[in-house]
Design a protein around this motif. Structure first.
Motif, mmCIF file in Angstrom:
data_model
loop_
_atom_site.group_PDB
_atom_site.id
_atom_site.type_symbol
_atom_site.label_atom_id
_atom_site.label_comp_id
_atom_site.label_asym_id
_atom_site.label_seq_id
_atom_site.Cartn_x
_atom_site.Cartn_y
_atom_site.Cartn_z
ATOM 1 N N TRP A 300 -5.297 2.782 -4.553
ATOM 2 C CA TRP A 300 -4.496 3.610 -5.449
ATOM 3 C C TRP A 300 -3.847 2.786 -6.555
ATOM 4 N N LYS A 301 -3.490 1.524 -6.260
ATOM 5 C CA LYS A 301 -2.975 0.671 -7.327
ATOM 6 C C LYS A 301 -4.034 0.466 -8.406
ATOM 7 N N THR A 304 -4.504 3.810 -10.296
ATOM 8 C CA THR A 304 -3.397 4.102 -11.207
ATOM 9 C C THR A 304 -3.468 3.213 -12.441
ATOM 10 N N PHE A 308 -4.006 4.623 -16.316
ATOM 11 C CA PHE A 308 -2.988 4.328 -17.310
ATOM 12 C C PHE A 308 -3.571 3.538 -18.473
ATOM 13 N N TYR A 440 -4.521 11.876 -1.523
ATOM 14 C CA TYR A 440 -3.479 11.682 -2.533
ATOM 15 C C TYR A 440 -2.177 12.318 -2.085
ATOM 16 N N LYS A 480 2.321 15.093 -7.534
ATOM 17 C CA LYS A 480 3.011 14.016 -8.227
ATOM 18 C C LYS A 480 4.474 14.354 -8.516
ATOM 19 N N THR A 530 6.719 9.515 -14.863
ATOM 20 C CA THR A 530 5.348 9.094 -15.129
ATOM 21 C C THR A 530 5.160 7.618 -14.841
ATOM 22 N N ARG A 533 4.920 7.512 -11.074
ATOM 23 C CA ARG A 533 3.837 8.266 -10.445
ATOM 24 C C ARG A 533 2.479 8.060 -11.092
ATOM 25 N N GLY A 534 2.430 7.712 -12.383
ATOM 26 C CA GLY A 534 1.159 7.524 -13.069
ATOM 27 C C GLY A 534 0.666 8.806 -13.713
#
Length: 573
Positions: A300-301, A304, A308, A440, A480, A530, A533-534
């Motif tokens: 997930w890192k 994300t 982004f 998620y 999110k 944001t 959470r991304g």
């Protein structure tokens, strides 16, 4: 530095940032983990007794007493499956299985530790050796050995230099010099099924990977476990896994033809090995802990960061193009300004083309890792772990669709996107979306609740993948912006002509000053959230375009401080 060169360098940086941790986190284990695994493996062997009851017939037990020593033919240079180290110790996954079987059957395996693999094959053919410990079945070997059922299974991959882009299928191999280990099942498969491919035969996997690293061959084919282990162990940092083969390594034991009794005996011994023992052996050499599943933190890192960076670069690219346009309009005639805008758009298209190739490389590694997780000892995993593996794999597919959508957004907004429309069952669409987004939601401590459609089953005409993308966007946004422990509710309402699907969260709602911009590209309702959470700010804009192209309507209701309910409406079929 011009815009095109800048975008190419940044795209390469994105690919390396995402690819490196995912690939090289896969096969390794820390020193503490290795020590613990070695202790566990020793405990397995110590706890097994030669008197352990197996389902053997009197005739089979008599056969074993008459053959107390069995000569083993391993591959002495094939980590992590089996190899002989500098101290002449037989090691690897297959070696641990053989030690368990020795104790279960009360026999001794006499391991041949000096012959290379082609010589091992000839020795078994001449009955100078008796058993292959870990080998793939093919028609050529069936002429002189009988096989147990496979006890290991791994995908085959293509390893190239890191300058090669994504390889889409075996057709890429034609015209390239392809390395395989002589006598391996891959060698026999390519020789029999693809004689047009030029093969370069090597003695070991390490020799093949080194040849690619030094530019002597173009591609080396091996299983993902061996390739990943040796790339990390030998520090071959200029290599990468660029594609998958349409075959897998299904590995079992094989016994000389004149000993059919031993095949059945070995199969009994393999069947008696517990799920726990299999997992401990696998984790010791592969370094993946099935009880904990996939490393979601790393996944997930990376995801994300990817979303982004792509969103930021896309916005920055458009912003820079507009600024260039404005300067040219002020300095030059209208025709010159239009020419500059065309050049900026061309640079943007080339940038997106580069990103398309570079981002598919980490996707290949993600799929390879997930394929490794779901193979080998998959059938021994608990049902819950199996479910998590399926969810992880579905999310990698969803990530692939997201990349395609970002790269195709200009086509979508210009009306050039082609939709594959068919009959879509709404309740089935919701079920697929819930499954795809469950991992998620679990990450943020949020759960889904689906309210049954009281008007019965209903269908619409549309592109199922695009409608699934819309619903997934609404659900991921709801997760999110919802607090931990909250429930995201998915409901359907329908009448004679239309169906409405709504996703309702328990967040803080949409601020009044933001509502008219909610479906604008690169818009976010809360910048501070944001950052935590991304998000790219593209999801709702893309969703609106998709629903409008289906002749439908999308909107939201959000009483202040009471969460938000985003919905879309479509005509019923």
């Amino acid at each position: 530095m011009d815009l095109q060169r800048l975008n190419r360098k940044i795209a390469s940086l994105i690919a390396m940032t995402l690819f490196t941790p995912i690939l090289f986190a896969m096969p390794g284990a820390s020193a503490g983990e290795t020590k613990a695994n070695s202790i566990d493996a020793a405990r397995i062997v110590e706890e097994k007794s030669s008197d352990e009851t197996l389902s053997l017939t009197p005739q089979q037990r008599t056969w074993l007493k008459a053959h107390p020593v069995i000569r083993l033919a391993p591959d002495i240079a094939w980590p992590p499956f089996e190899w002989v180290n500098d101290q002449k110790q037989y090691q690897g996954i297959a070696a641990d299985y053989m030690r368990l079987i020795e104790n279960k059957l009360g026999v001794r395996f006499e391991v041949e530790k000096d012959k290379p693999w082609p010589d091992m094959i000839e020795a078994v053919k001449k009955r100078e050796l008796d058993v292959f410990s870990c080998v793939a079945k093919n028609p050529q070997r069936l002429e002189y050995v009988n096989f147990t059922r496979p006890y290991l299974s791994f995908p085959m991959v293509m390893v190239t230099s890191d300058e090669v882009n994504y390889i889409d299928g075996i057709k890429y191999l034609t015209g390239n010099l392809v390395g395989v280990v002589k006598g391996y099942a891959t060698h026999e498969y390519l020789k029999a099924n693809h004689p047009e491919i030029e093969l370069h035969l090597v003695k070991t996997s390490e020799e093949g990977l080194t040849a690619v690293s030094q530019g002597q061959i173009d591609v080396f084919i091996d299983n993902i476990a061996t390739a990943s282990t040796l790339m990390q162990k030998k520090g071959l940092t200029n290599l990468k896994i660029s594609g998958e083969m349409p075959i897998r390594y299904e590995l079992g034991m094989a016994v000389r033809k004149d000993w059919p009794e031993l095949v059945e005996i070995l199969q009994h011994a393999l069947d008696s090995i517990s799920d726990e023992d299999r997992k401990q052996i696998h984790n010791k050499w592969i370094g993946i802990r099935y009880e904990h599943g996939f490393d979601y933190g790393l996944f997930w890192k990376s995801l994300t960061a990817f979303i982004f960076i792509v969103g930021f670069l896309y916005f920055y690219n458009r912003k820079l193009a507009r600024e260039i346009n404005q300067r040219k309009v002020a300095e030059m005639e209208a025709t010159q300004a239009r020419d500059e805008a065309n050049r900026a758009n061309q640079a943007k298209s080339e940038f997106l083309s580069v990103v398309s190739h570079e981002l598919r490389t980490p996707l290949t590694s993600i799929k390879g890792a997930l394929g490794l997780l779901s193979s080998g000892v998959t059938m021994e995993n608990p049902e819950s772990a199996q479910n998590m593996l399926r969810i992880a794999y579905n999310n990698s597919e969803r990530l692939s669709l997201l990349v395609d959508d970002i790269l195709d957004i200009e086509k979508l907004l210009d009306g050039k996107m082609v939709f594959q429309k068919d009959v879509v069952e709404v309740s089935e669409l919701i079920s697929k979306a819930v499954t795809a987004n469950q991992g998620y939601a679990d990450q943020y401590g949020v759960h889904f609740s689906v309210e049954e459609n009281k008007c019965g089953a209903c269908t619409v005409i549309g592109d199922e993948n695009r409608l699934l993308q819309v619903l997934s966007n609404l659900m991921s946004n709801a997760v999110k912006y919802s607090p931990a422990g909250a429930c995201v509710l998915i409901t359907t309402q329908c009448n004679e002509h239309k169906v409405r699907v709504a996703v309702t969260d328990q967040g803080e709602g949409v601020p009044a000053e933001f509502r008219e911009h909610i479906f604008t590209r690169f818009s976010q309702a809360d910048a501070s959230n944001t950052r935590k959470r991304g998000g790219t700010g593209l999801g709702l804009a893309i969703s609106r375009e998709i629903i409008q192209r289906h002749g439908g309507k999308i909107g939201f209701d959000s009483p202040p401080g009471q969460g938000a309910s985003f919905y879309f409406e479509l005509d019923i079929n």
